[in-house]
Design a protein around this motif. Structure first.
Motif, PDB file in Angstrom:
ATOM      1  N   ASP B 450      37.453  27.026  43.125  1.00 34.35           N
ATOM      2  CA  ASP B 450      37.112  28.492  42.382  1.00 34.35           C
ATOM      3  C   ASP B 450      38.078  28.864  42.808  1.00 34.35           C
ATOM      4  OD1 ASP B 450      33.133  27.996  42.518  1.00 34.35           O
ATOM      5  OD2 ASP B 450      35.229  27.946  41.135  1.00 34.35           O
ATOM      6  N   MET B 451      38.675  29.606  41.830  1.00 34.56           N
ATOM      7  CA  MET B 451      39.777  30.436  43.186  1.00 34.56           C
ATOM      8  C   MET B 451      39.880  32.124  42.305  1.00 34.56           C
ATOM      9  SD  MET B 451      41.911  28.268  43.776  1.00 34.56           S
ATOM     10  CE  MET B 451      43.462  28.950  44.402  1.00 34.56           C
ATOM     11  N   ASP B 452      41.093  32.773  43.123  1.00 36.92           N
ATOM     12  CA  ASP B 452      40.648  33.658  43.342  1.00 36.92           C
ATOM     13  C   ASP B 452      41.613  34.632  41.711  1.00 36.92           C
ATOM     14  OD1 ASP B 452      42.398  34.925  46.064  1.00 36.92           O
ATOM     15  OD2 ASP B 452      42.949  34.575  42.904  1.00 36.92           O
ATOM     16  N   PHE B 453      41.199  35.602  41.026  1.00 37.38           N
ATOM     17  CA  PHE B 453      41.841  36.141  39.813  1.00 37.38           C
ATOM     18  C   PHE B 453      43.614  36.566  39.868  1.00 37.38           C
ATOM     19  CE2 PHE B 453      39.132  39.370  41.880  1.00 37.38           C
ATOM     20  CZ  PHE B 453      39.118  40.325  42.203  1.00 37.38           C
ATOM     21  N   SER B 457      43.561  32.924  46.493  1.00 38.57           N
ATOM     22  CA  SER B 457      42.613  31.744  47.561  1.00 38.57           C
ATOM     23  C   SER B 457      41.795  30.887  46.801  1.00 38.57           C
ATOM     24  CB  SER B 457      42.171  33.199  48.205  1.00 38.57           C
ATOM     25  OG  SER B 457      41.652  33.866  47.983  1.00 38.57           O
ATOM     26  N   GLY B 458      40.789  30.148  47.188  1.00 42.28           N
ATOM     27  CA  GLY B 458      39.867  29.666  46.606  1.00 42.28           C
ATOM     28  C   GLY B 458      38.607  29.346  47.448  1.00 42.28           C
ATOM     29  N   LEU B 459      37.392  28.586  46.958  1.00 54.88           N
ATOM     30  CA  LEU B 459      36.807  28.147  47.981  1.00 54.88           C
ATOM     31  C   LEU B 459      36.642  26.794  46.752  1.00 54.88           C
ATOM     32  CD1 LEU B 459      33.739  28.149  48.984  1.00 54.88           C
ATOM     33  CD2 LEU B 459      33.046  29.054  46.851  1.00 54.88           C
TER      34      LEU B 459
ATOM     35  N   LEU C 407      33.267  37.123  44.203  1.00 52.92           N
ATOM     36  CA  LEU C 407      34.664  37.713  43.876  1.00 52.92           C
ATOM     37  C   LEU C 407      34.275  39.368  43.365  1.00 52.92           C
ATOM     38  CD1 LEU C 407      37.308  35.669  43.108  1.00 52.92           C
ATOM     39  CD2 LEU C 407      36.292  35.690  45.261  1.00 52.92           C
ATOM     40  N   ARG C 428      34.651  37.971  48.030  1.00 51.76           N
ATOM     41  CA  ARG C 428      33.840  37.190  47.588  1.00 51.76           C
ATOM     42  C   ARG C 428      32.272  37.402  49.097  1.00 51.76           C
ATOM     43  NH1 ARG C 428      33.380  32.385  46.046  1.00 51.76           N
ATOM     44  NH2 ARG C 428      35.420  31.860  45.590  1.00 51.76           N
TER      45      ARG C 428
END
Lengths: 480, 540, 485
Positions: B450-453, B457-459, C407, C428
């Motif tokens: 899962d990336m941010d928009f 950065s991601g999870l 987020l 987050r």
């Protein structure tokens, strides 16, 4: 007792194959459209599983086509069905696809599915060669256990493919006996062979194998008898019932019918002694209501209405009580499709009613607050819907007894309905924990229970016959 | 049915036709509807041209039209479902504004209506502020035709063969103790597309996409259970050979049957490992190929979409962490020197592979990141124009990389992702070798990302294992990892070799309205240093 | 198109009807049924949609479109099987060939369906009218869209910001009928003709350096209820206020969630609102414990699971909450003053387990209760907290607790001593809506939120309206900072 064992690949095949026959000639108006010519190049198939898939598909296709005009499940059961050859199209598919697999070069890793495929293709000698080759190839470590496992697989396949190969299965079981591996597994296999033989009317073999079952059972240790494995035999019904079933076969139906001809009490005593014989328990421990007085059937709704005025089971009549719930038979989904899964049972009841006009049939049911997709009916409405459905089975002279099932609901807002037992369910439970909501009871003219089991005709018809003759004899003697 | 020889022969000849749904769809090429012609029929060109003529007559300076005929077929072991549709869409450019109109009917009247409507849509916005569109030049394709080569056309074979194959996988899986198939179906799509533009291009193509879902479940005990998706069945630009081939380079080394067996063996070993809780911290991490492919795709794969980087997706999927595309070109350190990411739409078997994109551009192979440095972006004719100055400075031609695409003609072309490849390492390492070479660390398999928009950065969450002395010694329960895109790729320590490359078909959703397109990502397993391991379920 | 080959109106001119009317659908269904051979039942499902779209970025329209399409699904039940095909052409030859294809599928299908004799008659469903259609939405022209877009962009451009956004007006129609019941009375699995409109308007304003971003959006059936200018003003204001955010330590914070943020978080709940299936009854967040005696799992129905100030309900007659009608649809309350009162179930469950009719659909559209505290009042009464515009990319982590992660986006501010003091970098979060809705301090006035149906081909629930309040919640868990603006 009917064997329900399936192998993994056997399962769908078995259900399909049981239904498939050569297409009968039918009226042109009923053939809707031609089947697609969608030929498959079997020569491209390289794995055994693909061949089994193709064979199964062809078989199901024939069954589907047949179902356009013929509903097999409403016809009398053909006891020799399992011995009949498969339709040519099915064998041909298996044969052509299996051509690249030959003995002694085929890969032993494919042993189980390949054995099934050889049998579907009618290549029994190759099947035997494969089994021999596989048995010889077990690793030296744990050889006995490994060989037993291979034998068990082979027997399973011989019994579940069609036509069923009783000779070959028996041969393997005899040789397995020499291995002396796990005895409860062996007991299970003997019982399956016995059942398979019994189902096709091969009573000679059935009795022979029943003897093995009883002998092996007699030799079990206390620990083996009390083991969890023994309890799980016969699909959870338990080892004792399994062996009792063998004792039934060994004793033979004629002997049991003779006993019944004498009196119901004689049959009861015979069964109790058989139970004691094979389980070592007291005769009173027989988990069957034979010999009990049949409790009166109660109902809130009777059809026809006048049936309410006569007690059921009817004194002086041979009675068949069928405990039956519509939600076990009638299935539907939210797309509006409905399906009846009990036509076989109802059709066999109809045939019984036609064969024995004086047989008193009572179908005992209970309400559930719903009937298929209909908006929730009142108990009266539901009883009426049950009646309308059962009446289409044209069971002659049957009375329908519907109880308004007592129930309660979990507190709102959950509100799920929890049914309680109807008086009939309670009364017919006897000393077992089994709630007889589905089952049938055969009751003699004196109101004593003769048998409690499923609906399949061969045995029930014979029992009814004996009871009828017994009555005639009695009346003849009284006339003198 | 009597299987006589005669019937069999007749059946064989009819098999292909009979197996398919009868051609149902009509096109009106002249006055009266007639059965659908093949996509390269010259009369379709006339139909397409009439749309362009109308658009030009209405004032468009540029217009293009796409006609698509799509068929979908879903195969289950016991059933086959069919879907078929025709679409047409016209795009017009006027005074720097684009208009688009589309619908389901192929007829002269409709072509005219769409041509007029597309211009109308552009016109009512051209009333606004000035906007300049410079379309990068593209060679005219006066007449081209291309069919994606596949070994077995999934629409021409008997559905029974497919059903038998799928059933056979089920039967095979059932032979293996404790296992069963949780999901087993295949999906094939074929699309024929005609493209014409007012610049005089006309080309027709046929694309295939085949994919499958084969999920195996293993239940050792009540607690120890897991499942995995069999390798090699993500969307591919291939036919039914995706299933039947004994091996497919970059997809799988073995037959599907063998992949099932090996996958079960591997999962069994993993399920028998002791389970430990997460020890939050930074670790050297060995990531398997599908994890790397997802990471590459969702970081640089998205960040290098030029339209996204300039804010054209800001209201939808978001922006890019390459915040100054023109400034960063040629200088931004996107990853370690060992990190090189290339893009193309020509790899055989990849799912974004075409001969011409949705603007008639023949895509080229290009490098997005070379030796860690950002060197290019994904472009269409319009966005290539934005790169004019940067390309001139670098001495490169201004041309679209051919990334225009849309799921069908009823949607307007957007810049969609091309096929991406992370260049492999020089040594012949694979995942196991990379694990062996790690003294202490973690191994991560099959992670979803899962990336941010801003795609920065991601999870990630997947199956995580503890590595000790080159061996996976424990499974780590409920573990995830956090990362920043640039930090991650800068921390690249080792990449698997050529033989460990694997290709995965990905689906992306982009645009408003949302469009779903497919592309392939090829990657090898890697080792990254100092990856942050967390328990994603731990609250603050 | 030849005359008699289906609705010519759909294609003849720009002013023709953009979606299929009831009469046209009936005519198509009749033609399809006329092509059937071999008896049995024919089902026809016809969907048509039209979109008028306008997208902009960097203060200029990037594309304006007029798009439309049709989907026809034909299902034939013949003898013992059922087959179905989908296609999108309305001429005779195409429909007839599709019918043939469905019949072929019926022959090949594995289902052996055999309705037994003596079955009760099919129940006839009544469908309430729901507020799905707005002439205001349907009447918006491309010219109007263009004017609106220019008006929405101008303020941002004037202040040197970059606006990106999307305007969409949609109309759609759906019908699903059977050859056995082409008109009223319908069976519960038919869908009588319904048509709807959906309008959506959203925009993201960012500064040229990418240090700030603000968003506002709204969707609904009626364009007349959407004030685009107000949305644009809000997005611009948020953009300006969110520039140059500072980093804050992750941790638990008191948060003021704007209605959009609450709605985003509620998606985790909305997706979980079904009764567990009898064979898997321990699953999901609402299973309580197994009842060994009764051989079932008890549920949390009837238990208080949320703050007592939360009531979530739906009334089909509510003009602001129009959703596709289901047979015998009734008002429903999902959470009544915090007590879990209803979970969705299908018709089989309804009749079999509950002895009621009909089934109950999930939280397709809903109204959530609130209070009357304004967001400004919430801010003024917060010693230390965060103001959240909305959430993005939410993923469920645990099905029993509904723990999720996602987020913050497009505006996050620190509140200290009753005032907004700083723009904060996005976080987050790792939190469960069930936890949050039990930690409520204040509630505001419920308003409609942005919750459009993205896919025009999705006709199962073509409208999904929600009316949601802003909430102040304590101890909301933010677990890491992200760089994304």
């Amino acid at each position: 007792m009917r064997s329900n064992v399936r192998t993994h690949y056997g399962e769908s095949l078995l259900i399909a194959l049981l239904a498939s026959i050569v297409l009968t000639q039918s009226a042109a108006a009923q053939m809707r459209f031609t089947w697609p010519d969608t030929t498959v190049q079997l020569s491209k198939y390289s794995t055994v599983e693909q061949c089994l898939a193709a064979t199964s598909r062809v078989s199901k296709g024939l069954a589907r086509r047949e179902a356009l005009t013929l509903w097999r499940d409403t016809m009398p059961r053909n006891p020799r069905e399992a011995l009949e050859p498969l339709p040519a199209a099915v064998t041909e598919t298996a044969r052509r696809c299996a051509a690249p697999f030959t003995e002694p070069t085929a890969d032993l890793a494919d042993f189980a599915p390949l054995l099934a495929l050889y049998l579907y293709a009618g290549r029994d000698s190759d099947a035997a060669a494969l089994v021999t080759r596989r048995l010889a190839a077990v690793p030296a470590k744990d050889a006995r256990t490994a060989r037993a496992a291979v034998s068990d697989t082979a027997v399973d396949i011989y019994l579940t493919t069609r036509p069923t190969r009783l000779d070959a299965a028996e041969r393997i079981l005899l040789s397995r006996a020499r291995d002396g591996a796990d005895r409860i597994d062996r007991l299970d296999l003997y019982a399956r062979l016995m059942t398979a033989a019994n189902d096709v009317g091969d009573t000679v073999r059935a009795r022979r194998v029943a003897g093995w079952v009883v002998a092996l059972s007699d030799s079990l240790t206390k620990a083996e008898r009390e083991s969890e494995k023994f309890e799980k035999l016969g699909h959870g019904s338990g080892g004792k019932l399994l062996v009792f079933g063998a004792m039934n076969v060994l004793t033979g139906l004629p002997t049991m019918l003779d006993s019944l001809r004498h009196s119901t009490a004689s049959l009861e005593a015979l069964e109790r002694s058989m139970w004691a014989r094979v389980t070592g328990e007291r005769p009173e421990a027989l988990p069957s209501p034979v010999g009990e007085r049949a409790p009166a059937i109660t109902a809130d709704y009777w059809y026809p209405a006048e049936a309410a005025s006569t007690p059921r089971p009817r004194p002086g009549h041979v009675s068949l009580l069928i405990l039956f719930d519509h939600d076990a038979c009638l299935k539907w989904n939210s797309a509006g499709d409905t399906k009846d899964t009990c036509p076989m049972a109802l059709a066999s009841l109809r045939r019984l009613s036609e064969r024995f006009p004086t047989l008193d049939i009572t179908i005992v049911s209970g309400t559930h607050g719903s009937f298929l997709y209909a908006p929730p009916p009142t108990p009266t409405d539901e009883a009426d819907m049950i009646r309308k459905w059962l009446e289409t089975s044209r069971i002659r002279g049957a009375a329908i007894a519907v109880s308004s099932t007592p129930f309660w609901n979990l507190p709102r807002p959950d509100a799920r309905r929890i049914d309680r037992d109807t008086p009939n369910a309670t009364n017919y439970a006897f000393r077992t924990s089994t709630k007889w909501t589905y089952g049938s009871f055969l009751i003699d003219q004196d109101g004593i229970i003769v048998a409690a089991h499923g609906f399949f005709e061969p045995d029930v018809g014979k029992l009814i016959d004996v009871l009828m003759h017994r009555q005639q004899q009695k009346e003849a003697n009284e006339a003198k | 049915m009597n299987l006589t020889r005669r019937n069999l022969l007749k059946a064989g000849a009819l098999a292909a036709a009979a197996a398919a749904i009868p051609r149902p769809l009509l096109a009106q090429l002249g006055r009266t509807p007639e059965p659908l012609p093949p996509i390269d029929d010259p009369r379709l060109k006339a139909l397409a041209s009439s749309a362009l003529e109308t658009a030009r007559a209405a004032g468009a300076v540029y217009a293009d039209v796409r006609l698509t005929h799509s068929r979908l077929r879903t195969f289950w072991p016991v059933y086959t479902a069919d879907d078929e549709s025709m679409e047409v869409g016209v795009r017009a450019l006027m005074d720097g504004y684009w208009g688009f109109a589309s619908g389901p009917v192929w007829s002269p009247d409709e072509m005219a209506r769409l041509g007029r409507e597309a211009v109308h849509q552009a016109k009512v916005n051209a009333l606004g502020k000035r906007r300049v569109v410079e379309l990068a030049a593209v060679p005219v394709v006066a007449s081209g035709n291309w069919v994606m080569p596949v070994a077995i056309d999934p629409f021409e074979i008997s559905p029974f063969e497919v059903q038998d194959f799928l059933t056979s996988l089920d039967l095979y899986c059932g032979r293996i103790p404790d296992s069963g198939l949780q999901q087993n179906f295949a999906f094939a799509a074929v699309q024929e597309k005609a493209f014409a533009s007012t610049e005089g291009s006309y080309c027709t193509q046929r694309f295939y996409r085949t994919e499958g879902s084969l999920i195996v479940r293993l239940q050792l005990t009540k607690e120890r259970a897991g499942n995995f998706a069999v390798e090699g069945l993500s969307p591919a630009g291939m036919g039914w050979e995706l299933y039947t081939a004994e091996r497919i380079p970059r997809l799988r080394e073995h037959s599907l049957r063998e992949e099932i067996r090996r996958g079960i063996e591997e999962l069994r070993e993993e399920l028998l490992l002791p389970v430990k809780p997460v020890d939050v911290g930074r670790y050297d991490a060995v990531l398997d190929a599908p994890t790397v492919a997802s990471l590459v795709d969702k970081t640089l794969g998205r960040a290098t979409e030029l339209d996204r980087a300039l804010g054209f997706e800001a209201n939808a999927g978001g922006t890019s962490y390459l915040t100054d595309p023109f400034g960063m070109l040629g200088s931004y350190q996107a990853g370690a020197p060992a990190f090189t990411l290339t893009a193309e739409r020509s790899e055989p078997g990849a799912v974004a592979t075409v001969k011409w994109d949705d603007e008639g551009v023949a895509p080229d192979s290009f490098t997005l990141v070379k030796d860690g440095v950002l060197t290019d972006f994904q472009t269409t004719r319009e966005s290539a124009g934005w790169m004019k100055n940067s390309y001139a400075k670098a001495g490169r031609p201004v041309r679209s990389h051919g990334c225009a695409g849309a799921p069908s003609a009823v949607e307007a072309p957007l810049q969609q992702a091309p096929n991406l490849t992370l260049v492999p390492g020089r040594e012949a390492h694979d995942f196991d070798a990379l694990v062996s070479g790690t003294a202490r660390g973690i191994a991560i398999k099959g992670a979803g990302i899962d990336m941010d928009f801003q795609h920065s950065s991601g999870l990630g969450m997947g199956r995580v294992f503890e590595i000790k002395n080159g061996k996976r010694v424990a499974a780590i329960d409920s573990a995830g990892f956090l990362f920043r895109a640039t930090e991650l790729w800068k921390a690249l320590h080792a990449t698997g070799g050529e033989a460990s490359l694997r290709r995965y078909g990905m689906m992306t959703e982009k645009g408003e309205p949302a469009e779903r397109c497919y592309h392939s990502v090829t990657a090898a397993p890697v080792v990254v240093k100092d990856l942050t391991l967390i328990d994603p379920q731990r609250k603050a | 198109m030849r005359r008699g080959d289906g609705p010519a109106r759909l294609v003849e001119s720009a002013s023709s009807a953009r979606i299929l009317s009831k009469e046209e659908c009936d005519a198509i269904a009749r033609r399809v049924i006329g092509f059937a051979r071999g008896g049995g039942e024919t089902r026809v499902r016809i969907l048509s949609w039209w979109n008028g779209e306008l997208r902009w970025a960097r203060n200029r329209v990037s594309l304006a479109s007029d798009r439309r399409d049709i989907r026809v699904e034909i299902s034939r039940t013949v003898g013992v099987g059922r087959g179905s095909v989908g296609e999108n052409q309305l001429d005779d030859a195409s429909l007839e060939a599709a019918v043939r294809g469905a019949e072929r599928g019926a022959v090949l299908s594995p289902n052996i369906l055999r309705p037994p004799p003596g079955m009760p008659p099919l129940p006839h469903a009544t469908y309430p009218r729901t507020a799905l259609w707005s002439d205001a939405t349907y009447a918006v022209t491309p010219e109007t869209r263009g004017e609106v877009a220019r008006a929405l962009v101008a303020p941002a451009e004037a202040q040197g910001m970059l606006s990106a956004g999307y305007l969409e007006m949609r109309a759609g129609s759906l019908v699903s009928v059977s050859s056995e019941r082409l008109t009223d009375p319908y069976a519960p699995w038919d869908v009588p003709y319904a048509s709807w409109t959906q309008a959506q308007c959203s925009m993201t304003v960012r500064d040229a350096q990418g240090t700030g971003s603000g968003w506002a959006g709204l969707s609904g059936s009626d364009w007349g209820k959407i004030d685009g200018v107000a949305l644009a003003a809000r997005a611009l204001e948020k953009c300006k206020a969110s520039q140059h955010p500072v980093s804050l330590e992750p941790g638990r914070y008191t948060v003021i969630l704007e209605p959009q943020a609450v709605a985003d978080l509620m998606e985790l709940v909305a997706a979980s609102m079904s009764r567990p299936a009898p064979e898997n009854s321990g699953a999901g967040p609402w299973a309580l414990a197994p009842d060994e005696a009764l051989h079932l799992w008890r549920t949390k129905l009837g238990l208080k699971v949320l703050d007592e100030r939360i009531t979530i309900s739906h009334d089909p007659a509510d003009p602001a909450l129009g959703i596709l009608a289901e047979p015998w649809m009734q008002p429903v309350t999902w959470f009544d003053k915090g007590v879990l009162t209803n979970l969705a179930f299908d018709r089989e469950y309804a009749l079999d387990q509950l002895n009621v009719n009909p089934g109950l659909r999930g939280m397709v559209g809903y109204r959530m209760s609130g209070g009357d505290t304004s967001i400004d009042e919430m801010i003024a009464t917060t010693a230390r907290g965060l103001l959240v515009t909305r959430f993005s990319d939410i993923r469920r982590l645990d099905e029993k607790s509904l723990l999720g992660t996602g987020l913050t986006r497009d505006g996050l501010w620190l509140i200290e001593h009753g005032k907004i003091t700083k723009a904060v970098k996005n976080f987050r979060f790792t939190e469960s809506p069930l936890f949050a809705l039990n930690a409520i301090e204040q509630l505001g006035v419920p308003v409609p939120v942005f919750r459009p149906v993205k896919d025009p081909y999705d006709a199962q629930n073509p409208l999904t309206p929600a009316i949601v309040p802003p909430l102040k919640v304590r101890d909301f868990s933010f677990t890491s900072t992200i760089d994304a603006i």
